[in-house]
Design a protein around this motif. Structure first.
Motif, PDB file in Angstrom:
ATOM      1  N   GLU A 108       6.273  14.887 -10.148  1.00 35.09           N
ATOM      2  CA  GLU A 108       6.959  15.020 -11.430  1.00 35.09           C
ATOM      3  C   GLU A 108       6.149  15.852 -12.415  1.00 35.09           C
ATOM      4  O   GLU A 108       6.707  16.579 -13.235  1.00 35.09           O
ATOM      5  N   ALA A 109       4.826  15.779 -12.306  1.00 29.78           N
ATOM      6  CA  ALA A 109       3.965  16.505 -13.239  1.00 29.78           C
ATOM      7  C   ALA A 109       3.707  17.950 -12.809  1.00 29.78           C
ATOM      8  O   ALA A 109       3.346  18.781 -13.661  1.00 29.78           O
ATOM      9  N   ASN A 110       3.904  18.261 -11.527  1.00 35.47           N
ATOM     10  CA  ASN A 110       3.478  19.571 -11.032  1.00 35.47           C
ATOM     11  C   ASN A 110       4.559  20.415 -10.365  1.00 35.47           C
ATOM     12  O   ASN A 110       4.352  21.612 -10.147  1.00 35.47           O
TER      13      ASN A 110
ATOM     14  N   GLU B  99       0.830  -1.207   0.000  1.00 35.31           N
ATOM     15  CA  GLU B  99       0.000   0.000   0.000  1.00 35.31           C
ATOM     16  C   GLU B  99       0.864   1.257   0.000  1.00 35.31           C
ATOM     17  O   GLU B  99       0.566   2.233  -0.700  1.00 35.31           O
ATOM     18  N   GLU B 100       1.932   1.225   0.787  1.00 33.21           N
ATOM     19  CA  GLU B 100       2.826   2.379   0.845  1.00 33.21           C
ATOM     20  C   GLU B 100       3.578   2.565  -0.464  1.00 33.21           C
ATOM     21  O   GLU B 100       3.806   3.699  -0.908  1.00 33.21           O
ATOM     22  N   ALA B 101       3.959   1.478  -1.094  1.00 36.33           N
ATOM     23  CA  ALA B 101       4.637   1.568  -2.394  1.00 36.33           C
ATOM     24  C   ALA B 101       3.723   2.189  -3.441  1.00 36.33           C
ATOM     25  O   ALA B 101       4.162   3.001  -4.271  1.00 36.33           O
ATOM     26  N   ALA B 102       2.448   1.818  -3.397  1.00 37.18           N
ATOM     27  CA  ALA B 102       1.490   2.398  -4.340  1.00 37.18           C
ATOM     28  C   ALA B 102       1.306   3.885  -4.074  1.00 37.18           C
ATOM     29  O   ALA B 102       1.224   4.702  -5.004  1.00 37.18           O
ATOM     30  N   PHE B 103       1.254   4.249  -2.805  1.00 40.76           N
ATOM     31  CA  PHE B 103       1.135   5.664  -2.443  1.00 40.76           C
ATOM     32  C   PHE B 103       2.368   6.430  -2.911  1.00 40.76           C
ATOM     33  O   PHE B 103       2.268   7.544  -3.443  1.00 40.76           O
ATOM     34  N   ARG B 104       3.544   5.859  -2.725  1.00 37.02           N
ATOM     35  CA  ARG B 104       4.790   6.519  -3.143  1.00 37.02           C
ATOM     36  C   ARG B 104       4.789   6.753  -4.659  1.00 37.02           C
ATOM     37  O   ARG B 104       5.187   7.824  -5.132  1.00 37.02           O
ATOM     38  N   ALA B 105       4.363   5.756  -5.400  1.00 40.52           N
ATOM     39  CA  ALA B 105       4.324   5.883  -6.859  1.00 40.52           C
ATOM     40  C   ALA B 105       3.353   6.989  -7.275  1.00 40.52           C
ATOM     41  O   ALA B 105       3.643   7.777  -8.191  1.00 40.52           O
ATOM     42  N   GLU B 106       2.196   7.063  -6.605  1.00 34.93           N
ATOM     43  CA  GLU B 106       1.215   8.096  -6.919  1.00 34.93           C
ATOM     44  C   GLU B 106       1.785   9.487  -6.605  1.00 34.93           C
ATOM     45  O   GLU B 106       1.652  10.424  -7.408  1.00 34.93           O
TER      46      GLU B 106
ATOM     47  N   GLY C 230      -4.726  17.801  -3.474  1.00 30.94           N
ATOM     48  CA  GLY C 230      -4.993  16.910  -2.350  1.00 30.94           C
ATOM     49  C   GLY C 230      -3.738  16.437  -1.641  1.00 30.94           C
ATOM     50  O   GLY C 230      -3.751  15.376  -0.999  1.00 30.94           O
ATOM     51  N   TRP C 231      -2.663  17.258  -1.691  1.00 28.42           N
ATOM     52  CA  TRP C 231      -1.400  16.851  -1.085  1.00 28.42           C
ATOM     53  C   TRP C 231      -0.941  17.799   0.022  1.00 28.42           C
ATOM     54  O   TRP C 231       0.205  17.716   0.462  1.00 28.42           O
ATOM     55  N   ALA C 232      -1.797  18.666   0.479  1.00 27.17           N
ATOM     56  CA  ALA C 232      -1.428  19.596   1.549  1.00 27.17           C
ATOM     57  C   ALA C 232      -1.816  19.024   2.908  1.00 27.17           C
ATOM     58  O   ALA C 232      -2.890  18.440   3.052  1.00 27.17           O
TER      59      ALA C 232
ATOM     60  N   PHE D 169       5.571  11.209   1.304  1.00 28.49           N
ATOM     61  CA  PHE D 169       5.421  12.370   0.425  1.00 28.49           C
ATOM     62  C   PHE D 169       6.585  13.335   0.615  1.00 28.49           C
ATOM     63  O   PHE D 169       7.112  13.879  -0.362  1.00 28.49           O
ATOM     64  N   GLY D 170       7.005  13.550   1.858  1.00 20.54           N
ATOM     65  CA  GLY D 170       8.134  14.426   2.117  1.00 20.54           C
ATOM     66  C   GLY D 170       9.406  13.918   1.457  1.00 20.54           C
ATOM     67  O   GLY D 170      10.202  14.708   0.925  1.00 20.54           O
TER      68      GLY D 170
END
Length: 419
Positions: A21-23, A8-15, A62-64, A85-86
């Motif tokens: 990378e896009a923003n 689950e954490e790996a999937a979150f990291r990838a997201e 949705g990342w704040a 995320f950090g």
């Protein structure tokens, strides 16, 4: 602890990585790599505007304030997801500097003590970076004794139920940029000093509030004096009961020490790179046994800070409140910053005297050294933190306090007017 990502954490990291990378503001990456605890490193544009733009984009995506509830502007993420995320945010995390106090200290206090209406009003714009908060605690005559504060809050005589504030605060970080502030005051001088305090929050543009920036040794003005002259605050902006201010302040202080200790740039990667580039007697500095010994010491401290921080994250993941053990990270990180920057300047020799764009590492270590004394005072001085660790973590006997049961107004003062 197992530090490998779960599926689950790996999937979150990838997201998170895809979104960053896009923003991310790639045009600032080179400058942000020069960031230190004293500076964001940005010179090509207004650093505050750049920070607010990145925080707004994170909020919109949705990342704040990931660990905050969704209704308060967060994502309801786990503490571990916040760490992930950090890690992925990398150098762009330096843009969060103006929001550290609000997100790490004031926000958790408001979330714990404010009414639901105030939480929904105050927290989302804080999470998005639209509004900045400061912490109005320290006072000129109080030193490290926060409970010795003398700023008064008295009931308004017009029967409105409001409070009238008079006094001053000092060393208030970011006050000149803030829309709101947490303010601790003395409401009853007739009881022992820890019992007569009450916490409020107020608009920094309230009539009677004056902010005066303090010029620092590093050329910046991150700290301020703040004066209150008959400032009126509605009782609805009180946090906790009257006289409960010390308990409320502990919520802020525990989160403050966690935020400062975990968010402090230790400078070790930069020092290691510099030791690979610098020379001693025509050879790389890292080849010198004395240099390697010092690097090993700094590496051990860095590792200790990392895993002490992970202990705190584990506690948060279990729903626990930050405790006195977080004073360890702040205590070690502040001294480490000072020691490391002094060692780096010793390696630079005469070049270490200069502080400009031509200095080694763009003057990073000069900036760290000029900023480091403050890190050993703010959020609790080294002496205060050692007492906290000794008494509340190790269980050692407490210091003798002769004023423990004395009314604040009866505590002897030197050259000061009694409350």
């Amino acid at each position: 602890m197992n530090f490998d990502d779960t599926p689950e954490e790996a999937a979150f990291r990838a997201e998170a990585r895809r979104w960053i990378e896009a923003n991310a503001p790639r045009h600032l990456e080179a400058e942000l790599k020069r960031a230190s605890f004293a500076s964001s490193g940005i010179e090509s544009e207004d650093p505050m505007a750049a920070s607010k733009a990145w925080q707004k984009k994170k909020a919109e995506g949705g990342w704040a304030c990931l660990h905050w509830p969704k209704e308060y502007g967060g994502r309801a993420a786990t503490p571990i997801e916040r760490v992930i995320f950090g890690q992925e945010e990398g150098v762009y995390g330096a843009l969060s500097g103006p929001f550290i106090i609000g997100h790490g200290m004031c926000g958790p206090t408001v979330m714990t003590w404010a009414s639901e209406d105030w939480k929904r009003k105050l927290l989302p714009p804080l999470a998005s970076g639209e509004e900045i908060w400061c912490q109005l605690f320290s006072e000129p005559a109080g030193g490290s004794d926060l409970a010795g504060l003398r700023t008064k809050a008295e009931p308004a005589k017009d029967g409105s139920g409001d409070w009238i504030i008079n006094g001053s605060k000092v060393w208030t970080s970011g006050a000149q940029h803030s829309q709101w502030g947490l303010l601790i005051t003395r409401t009853d001088p007739n009881v022992p000093k820890h019992k007569g305090l009450t916490m409020f929050f107020l608009r920094m543009d309230s009539p009677g509030v004056e902010v005066r920036p303090i010029k620092q040794a590093n050329g910046q003005s991150g700290f301020n004096e703040v004066f209150f002259n008959d400032v009126r605050i509605p009782d609805s902006q009180r946090l906790g009961a009257v006289g409960q201010g010390w308990e409320v302040s502990l919520t802020t202080l525990m989160n403050e020490r966690l935020s400062i200790g975990s968010g402090m740039s230790n400078g070790f990667p930069e020092l290691f790179r510099y030791c690979l580039e610098a020379e001693i007697d025509g050879k790389p500095a890292v080849d010198d046994s004395n240099v390697r010994s010092k690097l090993a010491q700094f590496a051990v401290r860095q590792s200790g800070l990392k895993y002490t921080g992970m202990r705190a994250i584990t506690a948060l993941s279990k729903g626990q409140t930050p405790g006195p053990e977080n004073s360890i990270g702040k205590l070690v990180a502040g001294a480490n910053m000072q020691d490391l920057s002094m060692f780096a300047l010793d390696l630079q020799g005469q070049a270490g005297v200069a502080w400009d764009e031509d200095s080694p590492q763009n003057g990073r270590f000069q900036g760290m050294l000029m900023r480091s004394p403050a890190t050993r005072i703010e959020g609790g001085s080294d002496e205060i933190l050692r007492n906290i660790i000794g008494e509340r973590v190790l269980g050692l006997p407490g210091d003798i306090r002769v004023d423990k049961d004395v009314a604040f107004k009866d505590i002897p003062t030197s050259g000061r007017t009694k409350a």
